[in-house]
Design an enzyme around this catalytic site. Structure first.
Site: not given
Ligand code: F3S
Length: 717
Positions: A12, A92, A122
Site C-alpha cells: 500500500c 502512515c 498500531e
Molecule cells: Fe497501508 Fe497506511 Fe492503509 S500503511 S494499509 S495505507 S493505513
C-alpha cells in the site's frame, strides 16, 4: 488454469513510503523500532544496509530512529527527544489521523474505543494518544461494558475487517449513551483488499494469500477467503508452496497483504506457470491465463485505473488539521487530501468543509493514490486563460526560451510561439533571440491550434504605429488649418540640432533655423533659446505637402539698425573694435550687428597706403560718427577726426591723390557692404523623403528676412 491476481495486491502507499524512506536513510546508528514491514526478506535487506530492527527504544543509544507506518505513542516521541535521536517518522497519514482524532476527543472528555487487535503495534500506539485508557475491542464476541461513559469516541484499526467493525458498532449502539462519535478509520486499501478477497474467493476454487504470518491485514484476507473458499493457502514466500497440487484447480486467486513485495507475487505466478501442464493450460485457460507480461500489465493497469491527471468526484468524510479525508467513489475508499493541496493559495480552514460535501480533485499519483484540488484549480485557471483567447486576442507573456524559428513562452496551459518575423519590424536574427528571454511582450493571437498558439508582437506595434500616425495626421491637419505665414505662434523648444531648434506648436514640431534666431551671427541655437522654454515665433514658411513649417525668432526682435540712429548720432564718439581691413578702409564693430567704415583717409593724419599699416584686427579704437544711414545700413566713422590736428596739413602727391579718389569711389559704391549682408551660401535642393517632417540637414531652415529681401539688392542702388 486461470490465475487471477487481485488488483490491490502488494504494497500500500503507506508501506511503500516507509520502505523507500528506510532504504534511503543513511549514516551510522540507524534503527527501526519494530519490524518495518512483515516481510523477512525486506528486514534482511535492511539489516544488510546496517539498518537495525529493534524491539524497544531502550536499545537505541544514539543516532536515528525510524518510526514505521504503524505509528507510536507520544511517549516514544518524548523518549526519542530525550535521547537526542533524530526521528525519521514514517507513520502512515491514515494512522496519524486516527491518533489526532483520539487525542482531540480524549481531551474533550470522551472515552475512546478502539476496534482492533489489542496487541497490534498500531493499536498500542493509538492507545498512547489517550493515556492508554482506551477500551480495545477485537471481536463482537468479547464482553465489554462501556455503559459508564457518557461520551464515546470510536475509531478502528486501519486494517480492521469492515464487517466485524459494523457488528461491534451495532453492539455498542445498544448502550443508552448520550453521545457517540463513530469514525470509520479503516484504511481504504484494507476495504478494497477485503472486497477483492471476498469476491475472488467466491469465484475461484483456490486462493493463495501471500504475506507475513504476523501481518494483520494479510490475516484478514485469509479469514475472508476462508469463509467462501475451501482451498485457501497462506504463505510468506513463493517457495513454501507445493505447486503440483494446484493443477487440479480451474481458477486460482492470488491475494497479497499490504506489506508483500511485488517480487513475491511474481514469483508465485512464475512457479504456477512452471508446474502447470501446458496441454491443460491450453484446454482450460489458454485465453484466460496471464503471462508474466500480462501480470505486469495487469498490475500496471490496476495502478493506472486511477490515471494521473484524471479528475474524480469525491465526498468529504472528515475535515481535520491535516486536511480532508475524501471518499473516492462508492468503492474505492478514502484518501487524505493534504491541507497544502486544497486551495490555490495554500490556505486551509477546516471549519469551511463539512462531511458529505462533494469535491473534485485531480489524481497526481496513481500508486500510491495521491490527489490534489489545488492543482485542479490551478489547471482550470490556466485552461480558462486559454479558452478566453481567440484569433486577434491580445495578451502578455514572459518569454521563457526560443528555438531556431522564434521565441517560446507559456500562457496558462498553452504553448506560445512567436516566429522571428513576428517579433518586430525588420529581421530578427537567431543570435538575438536570447535577448528576449525573461522579457514580457504584448502579443496578438494569429493562430490557435488546441493549446498551441502562434502570436505576434509586430502586429501590435504596427497597429499602434498606425493609430499614432492617424492622431498625428489629425493634429497636423488642425495645425495647418490654423496657421499662415507671418502669424505669431507660441511654441516650446523641444530639442536642438546643429542647424536649429525644433519647436512644438500645438502638438506639431516646427523648425526655427539657426539663421532665424538672431540678427547677428549665432553659432549654436542654444545660445539664443533654452530647451523646454516657451517663446513667440513668426511663421516664415509652410510646406503642407512635406508637413514642414519654418519659424523665425529674430523676426520678432528689434533689428540693431532700428535703434542705431538714436544710439549713434552724427558727431558722437564711440568705442569699437576693428573687425575687417580692406584696401579702402577698416570696418569697426560698434555693437554686434553694426559695423561702421573708417575710410583709409580717416584713419590718420598721415597718408596711409594700406589700413593694415595702422590698424590690426581686434584692435579697439575710438571713432567719431561722421554719418549714419539706417536705410542703407551704413555708418561712416573717423579715427582721424579725434586725433589732434597736424602742425602742417600734408599734401598728397598727385598719384596718391589719384589713389585716394579711387578708394573714395569704392567706399561709396558696392565695395562697402555691411557684414550681415554677405551673400548667403547657395542652398542645395532638399531631397524628397517619405518620413514625415524629417529635417534632413541644416540647410533647410526657414527663410530669413535677409533671404526674402536679397533679390531686392538694396545695397546696390
Ligand atoms: Fe497501508 Fe497506511 Fe492503509 S500503511 S494499509 S495505507 S493505513
Amino acid at each position: 488454469m486461470e490465475i487471477i491476481i487481485a488488483k490491490n495486491a502488494g504494497f500500500c502507499f503507506g508501506v511503500k513510503r516507509a520502505v523507500e524512506t528506510a532504504f534511503a536513510a543513511s549514516g551510522e546508528n540507524v534503527c527501526i523500532l519494530g519490524e518495518l514491514i512483515h516481510n523477512k526478506s525486506v528486514i534482511k535487506k535492511l539489516a544488510e544496509k546496517n539498518i537495525k530492527t529493534v524491539n524497544s527504544i531502550d536499545e537505541i543509544k544514539s543516532g536515528k530512529i525510524i518510526i514505521r507506518s504503524h505509528g507510536v505513542s507520544p511517549e516514544i516521541y518524548n523518549l526519542a527527544k530525550e535521547k537526542n535521536l533524530e526521528i525519521i517518522d514514517c507513520t502512515c497519514s491514515f494512522v496519524s489521523l486516527i491518533q489526532q482524532k483520539v487525542k482531540e476527543f480524549f481531551d474533550k472528555g470522551y472515552h475512546i474505543i478502539i476496534i482492533g487487535e489489542k496487541n497490534h503495534p498500531e493499536v498500542i500506539g493509538i492507545n498512547g494518544w489517550c493515556g492508554n485508557l482506551a477500551t480495545i475491542i477485537s471481536s463482537e464476541n468479547e464482553n465489554f461494558d462501556v455503559s459508564a461513559y457518557e461520551k464515546l469516541c470510536i475509531v478502528a484499526q486501519t486494517t480492521q475487517n469492515p464487517i466485524e467493525f459494523d457488528k461491534i458498532i451495532r453492539k455498542i449502539d445498544i448502550y443508552p449513551l448520550k453521545t457517540v462519535e463513530v469514525f470509520n478509520t479503516i484504511c481504504y486499501t484494507t476495504i478494497e483488499r477485503n472486497k477483492q478477497a471476498e469476491d475472488l474467493s467466491r469465484k475461484c476454487d483456490c486462493v493463495i494469500v501471500i504475506g507475513g504470518l504476523n501481518s494483520s491485514n494479510t490475516k484478514k484476507l485469509y479469514d475472508v477467503s476462508c469463509i467462501n473458499c475451501k482451498n485457501v493457502y497462506w504463505v510468506e514466500k513463493a517457495d513454501e508452496l507445493d505447486y503440483k497440487k494446484f493443477i487440479k484447480y480451474n481458477k486460482v486467486a492470488v491475494l497479497a497483504g499490504a506489506s508483500t513485495p511485488i517480487e513475491d507475487i511474481l514469483e508465485v505466478k512464475q512457479k504456477m506457470d512452471e508446474i502447470a501442464n501446458k496441454e491443460e493450460q491450453k484446454e482450460n485457460s489458454s485465453e484466460k491465463e496471464m503471462s508474466m507480461e500480462q501480470v505486469m500489465s495487469h498490475i500496471n493497469a490496476t495502478e493506472n485505473s486511477n490515471k494521473r491527471g484524471q479528475v474524480v468526484k469525491t465526498t468529504i468524510v472528515l475535515a481535520n488539521d491535516e486536511g480532508l479525508m475524501l471518499q473516492i467513489g462508492a468503492k474505492k475508499g478514502e484518501i487524505l487530501l493534504s491541507k497544502d493541496e486544497i486551495n490555490a493559495d495554500g490556505s486551509y480552514d477546516k471549519t469551511q468543509y463539512s462531511a458529505g460535501d462533494e469535491m473534485e480533485v485531480v489524481i497526481i499519483e496513481s500508486n500510491p493514490l495521491t490527489v490534489s484540488r489545488k492543482r485542479l484549480l490551478s489547471s482550470r485557471a490556466e485552461d480558462s486563460k486559454v479558452t478566453g483567447l481567440s484569433e486577434n486576442s491580445e495578451f502578455s507573456v514572459t518569454i521563457d526560451g526560443f528555438n531556431k524559428g522564434g521565441l517560446t513562452a507559456k500562457y496558462g496551459s498553452a504553448a506560445i510561439f512567436i516566429p522571428a518575423s513576428q517579433i518586430r519590424f525588420g529581421f530578427v536574427k537567431a543570435e538575438e533571440f536570447d535577448k528576449y528571454v525573461g522579457k514580457e511582450l504584448r502579443v496578438r493571437v494569429i493562430k490557435i491550434e488546441g493549446k498551441k498558439i502562434v502570436a505576434s508582437q509586430k502586429a501590435i506595434i504596427e497597429e499602434e504605429r498606425n493609430v499614432r500616425n492617424i492622431e498625428k495626421q489629425k493634429i497636423a491637419e488642425d495645425f495647418f488649418a490654423s496657421i499662415e505665414i507671418g502669424k505669431v505662434v507660441s511654441g516650446k523648444v523641444v530639442r536642438f540640432a546643429e542647424f536649429g531648434a525644433f519647436v512644438n506648436v500645438d502638438g506639431f514640431d516646427c523648425l526655427a533655423h539657426v539663421s532665424d534666431l538672431c540678427w547677428t551671427n549665432v553659432k549654436k541655437p542654444e545660445d539664443i533659446l533654452k530647451k523646454d522654454e516657451t517663446y513667440n515665433f513668426m511663421i516664415l514658411k509652410v510646406d503642407k505637402e512635406k508637413q514642414q513649417v519654418s519659424l523665425g525668432y529674430k523676426q520678432l526682435q528689434p533689428r540693431p539698425w532700428d535703434l542705431a540712429v538714436e544710439k549713434y548720432p552724427v558727431n558722437s564718439v564711440l568705442k569699437g573694435k576693428v573687425v575687417r581691413l580692406t584696401g579702402f578702409g577698416a570696418f569697426i564693430e560698434v555693437e554686434p550687428g553694426i559695423d561702421g567704415l573708417v575710410h583709409v583717409s580717416q584713419i590718420s593724419n598721415e597718408w596711409i597706403e594700406n589700413p593694415t599699416s595702422a590698424l590690426t584686427i581686434g584692435q579697439e579704437v575710438d571713432v567719431l560718427v561722421l554719418d549714419i544711414n539706417p536705410e542703407t545700413e551704413k555708418l561712416t566713422l573717423s579715427i582721424k577726426a579725434l586725433l589732434p590736428p597736424p602742425a602742417v596739413e600734408p599734401t598728397p602727391a598727385p598719384e596718391q591723390a589719384s589713389k585716394n579718389e579711387e578708394r573714395a569711389k569704392k567706399f561709396d559704391t558696392k565695395e562697402y557692404k555691411p557684414r550681415d549682408q554677405k551673400e548667403k551660401r547657395e542652398r542645395k535642393p532638399r531631397e524628397d523623403n517619405n518620413e514625415p517632417r524629417e529635417w534632413l540637414s541644416n540647410e533647410n531652415g526657414g527663410a530669413s528676412i535677409g533671404e526674402m529681401l536679397k533679390d531686392l539688392d538694396i545695397f546696390q542702388k
